[in-house]
Every structure is written in structure tokens, then in C-alpha cells.
Design a protein around this motif. Structure first.
Motif, PDB file in Angstrom:
ATOM      1  N   GLN A   6     -11.513  38.495   6.968  1.00 38.40           N
ATOM      2  CA  GLN A   6     -12.622  37.842   6.267  1.00 38.40           C
ATOM      3  C   GLN A   6     -12.282  36.420   5.882  1.00 38.40           C
ATOM      4  OE1 GLN A   6     -15.048  40.051   3.397  1.00 38.40           O
ATOM      5  NE2 GLN A   6     -14.650  38.469   1.895  1.00 38.40           N
ATOM      6  N   LEU A   7     -11.043  36.204   5.418  1.00 39.55           N
ATOM      7  CA  LEU A   7     -10.626  34.881   4.959  1.00 39.55           C
ATOM      8  C   LEU A   7      -9.972  34.054   6.057  1.00 39.55           C
ATOM      9  CD1 LEU A   7      -9.196  35.749   1.429  1.00 39.55           C
ATOM     10  CD2 LEU A   7     -11.520  35.094   2.060  1.00 39.55           C
ATOM     11  N   ASP A   8      -9.870  34.635   7.239  1.00 36.83           N
ATOM     12  CA  ASP A   8      -9.269  33.957   8.392  1.00 36.83           C
ATOM     13  C   ASP A   8      -7.850  33.491   8.099  1.00 36.83           C
ATOM     14  OD1 ASP A   8      -9.181  33.008  10.988  1.00 36.83           O
ATOM     15  OD2 ASP A   8      -9.991  31.035  10.466  1.00 36.83           O
ATOM     16  N   ARG A   9      -7.069  34.420   7.520  1.00 35.73           N
ATOM     17  CA  ARG A   9      -5.664  34.162   7.259  1.00 35.73           C
ATOM     18  C   ARG A   9      -4.840  35.250   7.926  1.00 35.73           C
ATOM     19  NH1 ARG A   9      -6.455  33.509   0.789  1.00 35.73           N
ATOM     20  NH2 ARG A   9      -8.021  31.847   0.843  1.00 35.73           N
ATOM     21  N   SER A  10      -3.548  35.011   8.034  1.00 37.70           N
ATOM     22  CA  SER A  10      -2.693  35.999   8.681  1.00 37.70           C
ATOM     23  C   SER A  10      -2.481  37.203   7.772  1.00 37.70           C
ATOM     24  CB  SER A  10      -1.345  35.384   9.050  1.00 37.70           C
ATOM     25  OG  SER A  10      -0.577  35.149   7.884  1.00 37.70           O
ATOM     26  N   LEU A  11      -2.227  38.356   8.397  1.00 35.30           N
ATOM     27  CA  LEU A  11      -1.932  39.570   7.636  1.00 35.30           C
ATOM     28  C   LEU A  11      -0.698  39.367   6.766  1.00 35.30           C
ATOM     29  CD1 LEU A  11      -2.690  42.543   7.170  1.00 35.30           C
ATOM     30  CD2 LEU A  11      -1.242  43.138   9.110  1.00 35.30           C
ATOM     31  N   LYS A  12       0.269  38.644   7.287  1.00 37.22           N
ATOM     32  CA  LYS A  12       1.504  38.379   6.551  1.00 37.22           C
ATOM     33  C   LYS A  12       1.213  37.573   5.280  1.00 37.22           C
ATOM     34  CE  LYS A  12       6.080  36.262   7.101  1.00 37.22           C
ATOM     35  NZ  LYS A  12       6.986  35.543   8.056  1.00 37.22           N
ATOM     36  N   THR A  13       0.333  36.575   5.389  1.00 35.95           N
ATOM     37  CA  THR A  13      -0.002  35.745   4.230  1.00 35.95           C
ATOM     38  C   THR A  13      -0.685  36.559   3.143  1.00 35.95           C
ATOM     39  OG1 THR A  13      -0.199  33.725   5.545  1.00 35.95           O
ATOM     40  CG2 THR A  13      -1.373  33.772   3.449  1.00 35.95           C
ATOM     41  N   ILE A  14      -1.666  37.372   3.542  1.00 35.42           N
ATOM     42  CA  ILE A  14      -2.396  38.178   2.561  1.00 35.42           C
ATOM     43  C   ILE A  14      -1.472  39.200   1.910  1.00 35.42           C
ATOM     44  CG2 ILE A  14      -4.320  39.775   2.204  1.00 35.42           C
ATOM     45  CD1 ILE A  14      -5.117  36.879   2.827  1.00 35.42           C
ATOM     46  N   SER A  15      -0.607  39.820   2.697  1.00 36.00           N
ATOM     47  CA  SER A  15       0.332  40.804   2.149  1.00 36.00           C
ATOM     48  C   SER A  15       1.263  40.154   1.139  1.00 36.00           C
ATOM     49  CB  SER A  15       1.147  41.437   3.286  1.00 36.00           C
ATOM     50  OG  SER A  15       0.316  42.170   4.161  1.00 36.00           O
TER      51      SER A  15
ATOM     52  N   ALA B 106      -5.852  35.675  -7.281  1.00 34.64           N
ATOM     53  CA  ALA B 106      -6.940  36.361  -7.986  1.00 34.64           C
ATOM     54  C   ALA B 106      -8.030  36.793  -7.013  1.00 34.64           C
ATOM     55  CB  ALA B 106      -7.526  35.451  -9.065  1.00 34.64           C
ATOM     56  N   GLU B 107      -8.303  35.957  -6.016  1.00 38.61           N
ATOM     57  CA  GLU B 107      -9.321  36.316  -5.018  1.00 38.61           C
ATOM     58  C   GLU B 107      -8.864  37.524  -4.199  1.00 38.61           C
ATOM     59  OE1 GLU B 107     -12.987  35.451  -2.762  1.00 38.61           O
ATOM     60  OE2 GLU B 107     -12.259  35.418  -4.807  1.00 38.61           O
ATOM     61  N   ILE B 108      -7.585  37.584  -3.851  1.00 35.94           N
ATOM     62  CA  ILE B 108      -7.060  38.732  -3.103  1.00 35.94           C
ATOM     63  C   ILE B 108      -7.198  40.002  -3.934  1.00 35.94           C
ATOM     64  CG2 ILE B 108      -5.016  39.766  -2.043  1.00 35.94           C
ATOM     65  CD1 ILE B 108      -6.227  37.293  -0.572  1.00 35.94           C
ATOM     66  N   ILE B 109      -6.829  39.938  -5.212  1.00 35.62           N
ATOM     67  CA  ILE B 109      -6.951  41.103  -6.089  1.00 35.62           C
ATOM     68  C   ILE B 109      -8.399  41.546  -6.189  1.00 35.62           C
ATOM     69  CG2 ILE B 109      -6.700  41.909  -8.473  1.00 35.62           C
ATOM     70  CD1 ILE B 109      -4.067  41.746  -7.024  1.00 35.62           C
ATOM     71  N   ARG B 110      -9.317  40.582  -6.317  1.00 33.73           N
ATOM     72  CA  ARG B 110     -10.739  40.924  -6.423  1.00 33.73           C
ATOM     73  C   ARG B 110     -11.231  41.639  -5.163  1.00 33.73           C
ATOM     74  NH1 ARG B 110     -15.815  39.203  -5.226  1.00 33.73           N
ATOM     75  NH2 ARG B 110     -15.072  37.558  -3.853  1.00 33.73           N
ATOM     76  N   LEU B 111     -10.838  41.138  -4.013  1.00 32.69           N
ATOM     77  CA  LEU B 111     -11.284  41.735  -2.757  1.00 32.69           C
ATOM     78  C   LEU B 111     -10.664  43.112  -2.547  1.00 32.69           C
ATOM     79  CD1 LEU B 111     -11.248  38.560  -0.484  1.00 32.69           C
ATOM     80  CD2 LEU B 111     -13.251  39.769  -1.369  1.00 32.69           C
ATOM     81  N   LEU B 112      -9.402  43.265  -2.932  1.00 41.60           N
ATOM     82  CA  LEU B 112      -8.766  44.582  -2.850  1.00 41.60           C
ATOM     83  C   LEU B 112      -9.489  45.575  -3.746  1.00 41.60           C
ATOM     84  CD1 LEU B 112      -5.000  43.542  -2.905  1.00 41.60           C
ATOM     85  CD2 LEU B 112      -6.125  44.778  -1.042  1.00 41.60           C
ATOM     86  N   ALA B 113      -9.824  45.147  -4.961  1.00 43.83           N
ATOM     87  CA  ALA B 113     -10.509  46.028  -5.908  1.00 43.83           C
ATOM     88  C   ALA B 113     -11.909  46.390  -5.436  1.00 43.83           C
ATOM     89  CB  ALA B 113     -10.568  45.370  -7.278  1.00 43.83           C
ATOM     90  N   SER B 114     -12.509  45.539  -4.582  1.00 42.30           N
ATOM     91  CA  SER B 114     -13.841  45.829  -4.055  1.00 42.30           C
ATOM     92  C   SER B 114     -13.803  46.875  -2.946  1.00 42.30           C
ATOM     93  CB  SER B 114     -14.490  44.546  -3.532  1.00 42.30           C
ATOM     94  OG  SER B 114     -13.919  44.153  -2.286  1.00 42.30           O
ATOM     95  N   GLY B 115     -12.578  47.242  -2.516  1.00 38.04           N
ATOM     96  CA  GLY B 115     -12.450  48.288  -1.506  1.00 38.04           C
ATOM     97  C   GLY B 115     -11.977  47.815  -0.152  1.00 38.04           C
ATOM     98  N   LEU B 116     -11.776  46.512   0.022  1.00 39.23           N
ATOM     99  CA  LEU B 116     -11.304  45.999   1.306  1.00 39.23           C
ATOM    100  C   LEU B 116      -9.804  46.246   1.473  1.00 39.23           C
ATOM    101  CD1 LEU B 116     -13.100  42.530   1.604  1.00 39.23           C
ATOM    102  CD2 LEU B 116     -13.822  44.734   2.524  1.00 39.23           C
ATOM    103  N   THR B 117      -9.388  46.457   2.700  1.00 40.81           N
ATOM    104  CA  THR B 117      -7.962  46.592   2.991  1.00 40.81           C
ATOM    105  C   THR B 117      -7.356  45.208   3.193  1.00 40.81           C
ATOM    106  OG1 THR B 117      -8.283  46.680   5.389  1.00 40.81           O
ATOM    107  CG2 THR B 117      -8.428  48.771   4.171  1.00 40.81           C
TER     108      THR B 117
END
Length: 208
Positions: free
Chosen positions: A171-180, A153-164
């Protein structure tokens, strides 16, 4: 002795309304912030008994949302936190309680309950406004497909706010693979096929 509260919200009208309601009940407002940056900075020098903060303050340089709450808890482990929010996602609500937030107040409810939430938090008792309580009580029935985890839900919220995805990972200090992966899992759970549907879901569920 009056309770001392620090307020944070990115909407001036909400700040004024919350201040008026708290002060009318005998609770002192010792400071205000409109970004997570200002909130985190002010609490380094400003003493208060309870912090009342919005969950989403997207105009901040520092992270808002779940990461802001994590930083508040890390820096001020004994400070009671009350969150005001429009977000009704049960995963996020559950994550707030797991982060030891003592009050969660839905902005669409009568804000006259805010002093009750503050007093409960000051006494180390959990206060959840009635609409959110009903959603949390029904959480067990809604777990599984169609229900996002707190992280998703946090990822969806941040995506909807305009972040890539890349910016979220930084921002969350996680890997690109994890967020994807979390983005893909969230969209699969919700049956969303593209970015437009993702943004529509975020708007409809108060994640923006």
C-alpha cells in the motif's frame, strides 16, 4: 462570496453534524465522501475552496491516513486541507503540519470551531484545536524513547486496522524489510512485546 467546502468522513453522523455547523455559519458544502476513493475521485471534477476530511477512513480501497494526505497534496497542491481526527499521536500531528495541512481539529472538542478552522485555512493561516495544540507544544519534551515518528505511528495504525506487514508494504510502496524494521522499532520504543499489546496501544491512543 461563500466559501465552498468538500467534506469527507466515514461516519454519516459526523458528516451531518459537520455540514449543519458549516452551513449555519454561511459556508457552503458542495459535496461529501465516505471513503478516500470517493474523495480523491470527486475532487478531480468538483471545485471547492477547502477540503475537510477525516484522517482515518479504513473502508477505502485507496490508502487513507498520511498517504491519502500526500496524494491530496500532490494532486491539488494549492487546495487548503483541514483534517478532523481522533488521533492524538504527536508524530502524526507533526507530519500533517509538515505536509502543509492548514487545519487540524480534534473530534472530541466542540465542533463549533470547525468554521473557524475552515476560514483560517481559506486565508492560508494554520488552525489547530486547543487540545492538539497543547500536545504539539509539549512535543519537544516527549521526543525520544516512547514517542513514535510519524512513519512508525502510521505503520502501527495500519497494523491495528487489520493489514499485514506485506499489505502495508504494498500500500505504501515500500519494501517489506523497511516496514518490518519500522514495526520492530515502534514496538521497541513503546515496550510492546506482542500483537495484543500493539492493538491495545493503538486503541488507547486513538490510532484505530
Amino acid at each position: 462570496m461563500n466559501l465552498r467546502v468538500f467534506l469527507a468522513d466515514d461516519h454519516p453522523v459526523v458528516l451531518r453534524g459537520a455540514r449543519a455547523i458549516l452551513e449555519a455559519s454561511g459556508i457552503a458544502v458542495v459535496g461529501e465522501a465516505r471513503t478516500s476513493d470517493d474523495l480523491l475521485a470527486a475532487l478531480e471534477s468538483e471545485s471547492c475552496d477547502v477540503v475537510v476530511t477525516d484522517f482515518a477512513m479504513p473502508n477505502s480501497t485507496s490508502p487513507d491516513g498520511a498517504e491519502m494526505i500526500r496524494q491530496l497534496r500532490e494532486r491539488h497542491p494549492l487546495l487548503p486541507i483541514v483534517v478532523m481526527t481522533m488521533i492524538g499521536n504527536v508524530g502524526i500531528l507533526d507530519s500533517l503540519l509538515r505536509a502543509a495541512v492548514l487545519g487540524v481539529v480534534e473530534k472530541t472538542e466542540d465542533m463549533e470551531i470547525l468554521p473557524m478552522a475552515v476560514k483560517s485555512a481559506a486565508n492560508r493561516r494554520v488552525f489547530i484545536s486547543s487540545g492538539l495544540r497543547r500536545q504539539l507544544d509539549a512535543m519537544g519534551k516527549r521526543r525520544g524513547r516512547g514517542t513514535l515518528s510519524a512513519r512508525e505511528a502510521e505503520i502501527i495504525r495500519l497494523l491495528a486496522s487489520g493489514l499485514t506487514v506485506t499489505e502495508i508494504a504494498q500500500q505504501l510502496d515500500r519494501s517489506l524489510k523497511t516496514i518490518s524494521r519500522q514495526k520492530i522499532d515502534a514496538m521497541r520504543k513503546l515496550g510492546l512485546e506482542n500483537e495484543a499489546e500493539l492493538y491495545a496501544y493503538a486503541r488507547e491512543n486513538g490510532l484505530t
